[in-house]
Scaffold this motif. Structure first.
Motif, PDB file in Angstrom:
ATOM      1  N   ASP A 154     -11.901   9.021   6.769  1.00  0.00           N
ATOM      2  CA  ASP A 154     -12.118   7.698   7.359  1.00  0.00           C
ATOM      3  C   ASP A 154     -12.880   6.762   6.424  1.00  0.00           C
ATOM      4  O   ASP A 154     -12.526   5.586   6.279  1.00  0.00           O
ATOM      5  CB  ASP A 154     -12.858   7.828   8.686  1.00  0.00           C
ATOM      6  CG  ASP A 154     -11.984   8.367   9.804  1.00  0.00           C
ATOM      7  OD1 ASP A 154     -10.747   8.321   9.664  1.00  0.00           O
ATOM      8  OD2 ASP A 154     -12.531   8.839  10.822  1.00  0.00           O
ATOM      9  N   LYS A 157     -10.680   5.583   3.655  1.00  0.00           N
ATOM     10  CA  LYS A 157      -9.823   4.488   4.120  1.00  0.00           C
ATOM     11  C   LYS A 157     -10.579   3.160   4.084  1.00  0.00           C
ATOM     12  O   LYS A 157     -10.034   2.122   3.674  1.00  0.00           O
ATOM     13  CB  LYS A 157      -9.362   4.752   5.565  1.00  0.00           C
ATOM     14  CG  LYS A 157      -8.377   5.877   5.746  1.00  0.00           C
ATOM     15  CD  LYS A 157      -8.053   6.026   7.232  1.00  0.00           C
ATOM     16  CE  LYS A 157      -7.224   7.242   7.535  1.00  0.00           C
ATOM     17  NZ  LYS A 157      -6.984   7.398   8.991  1.00  0.00           N
ATOM     18  N   GLU A 158     -11.828   3.197   4.518  1.00  0.00           N
ATOM     19  CA  GLU A 158     -12.658   1.989   4.514  1.00  0.00           C
ATOM     20  C   GLU A 158     -12.804   1.434   3.101  1.00  0.00           C
ATOM     21  O   GLU A 158     -12.696   0.213   2.880  1.00  0.00           O
ATOM     22  CB  GLU A 158     -14.036   2.318   5.094  1.00  0.00           C
ATOM     23  CG  GLU A 158     -15.022   1.163   5.081  1.00  0.00           C
ATOM     24  CD  GLU A 158     -16.420   1.583   5.502  1.00  0.00           C
ATOM     25  OE1 GLU A 158     -17.403   0.972   5.010  1.00  0.00           O
ATOM     26  OE2 GLU A 158     -16.545   2.528   6.309  1.00  0.00           O
ATOM     27  N   PHE A 160     -10.788   1.920   0.425  1.00  0.00           N
ATOM     28  CA  PHE A 160      -9.511   1.393  -0.058  1.00  0.00           C
ATOM     29  C   PHE A 160      -9.189   0.060   0.611  1.00  0.00           C
ATOM     30  O   PHE A 160      -8.645  -0.856  -0.019  1.00  0.00           O
ATOM     31  CB  PHE A 160      -8.387   2.388   0.190  1.00  0.00           C
ATOM     32  CG  PHE A 160      -8.303   3.488  -0.839  1.00  0.00           C
ATOM     33  CD1 PHE A 160      -8.126   3.186  -2.181  1.00  0.00           C
ATOM     34  CD2 PHE A 160      -8.382   4.820  -0.455  1.00  0.00           C
ATOM     35  CE1 PHE A 160      -8.040   4.200  -3.140  1.00  0.00           C
ATOM     36  CE2 PHE A 160      -8.294   5.837  -1.404  1.00  0.00           C
ATOM     37  CZ  PHE A 160      -8.128   5.529  -2.749  1.00  0.00           C
ATOM     38  N   ALA A 161      -9.534  -0.064   1.899  1.00  0.00           N
ATOM     39  CA  ALA A 161      -9.225  -1.299   2.632  1.00  0.00           C
ATOM     40  C   ALA A 161      -9.939  -2.509   2.053  1.00  0.00           C
ATOM     41  O   ALA A 161      -9.432  -3.628   2.125  1.00  0.00           O
ATOM     42  CB  ALA A 161      -9.585  -1.130   4.109  1.00  0.00           C
ATOM     43  N   GLY A 168     -12.832   4.907  -2.901  1.00  0.00           N
ATOM     44  CA  GLY A 168     -11.731   5.420  -2.100  1.00  0.00           C
ATOM     45  C   GLY A 168     -11.309   6.795  -2.579  1.00  0.00           C
ATOM     46  O   GLY A 168     -11.182   7.746  -1.795  1.00  0.00           O
ATOM     47  N   TYR A 323      -1.313  10.286   2.429  1.00  0.00           N
ATOM     48  CA  TYR A 323      -2.522   9.461   2.474  1.00  0.00           C
ATOM     49  C   TYR A 323      -2.493   8.369   1.405  1.00  0.00           C
ATOM     50  O   TYR A 323      -2.756   7.194   1.689  1.00  0.00           O
ATOM     51  CB  TYR A 323      -3.759  10.337   2.295  1.00  0.00           C
ATOM     52  CG  TYR A 323      -5.032   9.534   2.339  1.00  0.00           C
ATOM     53  CD1 TYR A 323      -5.665   9.259   3.541  1.00  0.00           C
ATOM     54  CD2 TYR A 323      -5.576   9.004   1.164  1.00  0.00           C
ATOM     55  CE1 TYR A 323      -6.804   8.493   3.587  1.00  0.00           C
ATOM     56  CE2 TYR A 323      -6.721   8.239   1.206  1.00  0.00           C
ATOM     57  CZ  TYR A 323      -7.343   7.970   2.413  1.00  0.00           C
ATOM     58  OH  TYR A 323      -8.455   7.201   2.444  1.00  0.00           O
ATOM     59  N   THR A 326       0.018   5.617   1.890  1.00  0.00           N
ATOM     60  CA  THR A 326      -0.297   4.797   3.067  1.00  0.00           C
ATOM     61  C   THR A 326      -1.511   3.909   2.855  1.00  0.00           C
ATOM     62  O   THR A 326      -1.501   2.719   3.231  1.00  0.00           O
ATOM     63  CB  THR A 326      -0.553   5.694   4.294  1.00  0.00           C
ATOM     64  OG1 THR A 326       0.595   6.515   4.531  1.00  0.00           O
ATOM     65  CG2 THR A 326      -0.837   4.852   5.535  1.00  0.00           C
ATOM     66  N   TYR A 327      -2.549   4.458   2.219  1.00  0.00           N
ATOM     67  CA  TYR A 327      -3.836   3.746   2.166  1.00  0.00           C
ATOM     68  C   TYR A 327      -4.270   3.291   0.772  1.00  0.00           C
ATOM     69  O   TYR A 327      -5.022   2.323   0.657  1.00  0.00           O
ATOM     70  CB  TYR A 327      -4.939   4.636   2.756  1.00  0.00           C
ATOM     71  CG  TYR A 327      -4.692   4.991   4.187  1.00  0.00           C
ATOM     72  CD1 TYR A 327      -4.909   4.057   5.195  1.00  0.00           C
ATOM     73  CD2 TYR A 327      -4.211   6.245   4.535  1.00  0.00           C
ATOM     74  CE1 TYR A 327      -4.666   4.386   6.527  1.00  0.00           C
ATOM     75  CE2 TYR A 327      -3.971   6.595   5.865  1.00  0.00           C
ATOM     76  CZ  TYR A 327      -4.196   5.643   6.852  1.00  0.00           C
ATOM     77  OH  TYR A 327      -3.940   5.967   8.161  1.00  0.00           O
ATOM     78  N   ALA A 328      -3.794   3.948  -0.271  1.00  0.00           N
ATOM     79  CA  ALA A 328      -4.322   3.642  -1.602  1.00  0.00           C
ATOM     80  C   ALA A 328      -3.368   2.861  -2.481  1.00  0.00           C
ATOM     81  O   ALA A 328      -3.800   2.083  -3.330  1.00  0.00           O
ATOM     82  CB  ALA A 328      -4.720   4.934  -2.309  1.00  0.00           C
ATOM     83  N   LYS A 330      -0.787   0.534  -1.966  1.00  0.00           N
ATOM     84  CA  LYS A 330      -0.010  -0.487  -1.282  1.00  0.00           C
ATOM     85  C   LYS A 330       0.444  -1.561  -2.258  1.00  0.00           C
ATOM     86  O   LYS A 330      -0.212  -1.846  -3.232  1.00  0.00           O
ATOM     87  CB  LYS A 330      -0.850  -1.114  -0.167  1.00  0.00           C
ATOM     88  CG  LYS A 330      -1.209  -0.119   0.937  1.00  0.00           C
ATOM     89  CD  LYS A 330      -1.980  -0.800   2.059  1.00  0.00           C
ATOM     90  CE  LYS A 330      -2.298   0.161   3.161  1.00  0.00           C
ATOM     91  NZ  LYS A 330      -3.057  -0.454   4.276  1.00  0.00           N
TER      92      LYS A 330
END
Length: 330
Positions: A154, A157-158, A160-161, A168, A323, A326-328, A330
């Protein structure tokens, strides 16, 4: 009355955890996994300062937030001194694979020690096991290795966001550590039911169970670096394909724990058969492993461990691909 029985049994099997154990070789194993993925992990990532307000409590004396790539600050070169590689950053950047590799060992450096995490830890004498294992003995369950994995997923994810690739990947490497730990069958249970009961009164049984745990932890790093099978094991990790996994990460880590638990009886049987009285006295050395291997006494343990490595590696590769795409990336 039932609660008293449960508490007694819990007390018995937790006393076996007074010494805490890592699934050895995190950095070497993770290096082989991430370098075999076609996910652009050679990309250079800028080192960023730590700016996170976490909800998790640590032993801050050992929760390092600086970058130590290229320093081998916390581990010595193994075997040939070159594997896994650990080059120094260039212009304040390092490849993503290196972040995942060197920090995969980080949770064993003391950040989970000497904390007040659970009333159960008074029975084991330390808090690290609370976060690195998920014991199951019959209907009794204890510890939170699964929560450790999910927490770092989690917070990764924060990071990377908000565009912080360095943290990340670094937080993700911590998550990998806990997932790898939970594939180790002795992180799911310390022994058979009757061995655990007997260990309360019999020091030899308690020593055997503690040392068996250490022995299997060390067996993975032995296979990667020192065994006559090392080349085969490295190729196995590199060439193992990803496997189908649950898309929900909570379901995934539960599956990992149940797999580790299911392999315990066979691993435990072969450990005891191969190492015998050594386990009552001490943890086997590299020389012990090599002698036992030469005599063919580790053949069955090697066979089952290869099966575990295949499932662990296929699972981790699938998780990382899902993972990171999806999250890193993009």
């Amino acid at each position: 009355m039932l609660k008293r029985i449960h508490f007694l049994l819990l007390s018995i099997f937790l006393t076996l955890s007074s010494l805490l154990f890592p699934w050895s070789g995190h950095e070497s194993y993770t290096y082989l996994v991430v370098k075999s993925l076609n996910l652009n992990l050679d990309k250079l990532v800028e080192i960023r300062p730590y700016t996170y307000k976490e909800t998790r409590v640590y032993n801050t004396k050992y929760y390092y937030t600086d970058d130590f790539a290229g320093q081998r600050k916390f581990f010595d070169p193994l075997n040939d001194g070159k594997f896994p590689p650990d080059p120094s950053p260039v212009d304040g950047k390092l490849p993503a694979w290196q972040i995942l590799t060197i920090y995969a060992q980080f949770p064993d450096f003391g950040m989970d020690e000497e904390l007040n995490l659970s009333p159960l830890q008074s029975l084991i004498g330390n808090s690290q096991g609370v976060r690195h294992m998920r014991y199951k003995l019959g209907l009794i369950e204890a510890f939170e290795g699964d929560k450790s994995f999910l927490y770092f997923v989690d917070i990764s994810k924060e990071a990377f966001a908000k565009g912080d690739e360095y943290w990340g990947y670094r937080f993700l490497s911590y998550a990998l550590h806990y997932m790898e730990d939970l594939f180790q069958p002795y992180h799911e249970t310390p022994g058979t039911f009757w061995e655990v009961v007997r260990s309360l009164m019999d020091k030899k049984t308690k020593n055997l169970l503690n040392n068996a745990h250490y022995a299997y932890d060390n067996y993975l790093v032995y296979l990667i670096h020192y065994s006559k099978h090392s080349e085969e094991v490295r190729k196995l990790i590199i060439n193992t394909p990803k496997r189908r996994i649950p898309s929900n990460y909570e379901a995934l880590i539960n599956e990992v724990m149940m797999y580790g638990y299911s392999r315990f009886p066979e691993v435990h049987k072969h450990i005891k058969a191969a190492m015998g009285d050594i386990l009552i006295e001490r943890v086997p050395t590299i020389d012990d492993y090599q002698k036992l291997e030469a005599e063919g006494k580790l053949d069955r343990l090697y066979k089952v461990t290869k099966e575990i490595i295949v499932v662990m590696t296929g699972t981790i590769k699938a998780f990382l691909e899902d993972y990171l795409t999806t999250y890193a990336q993009k």
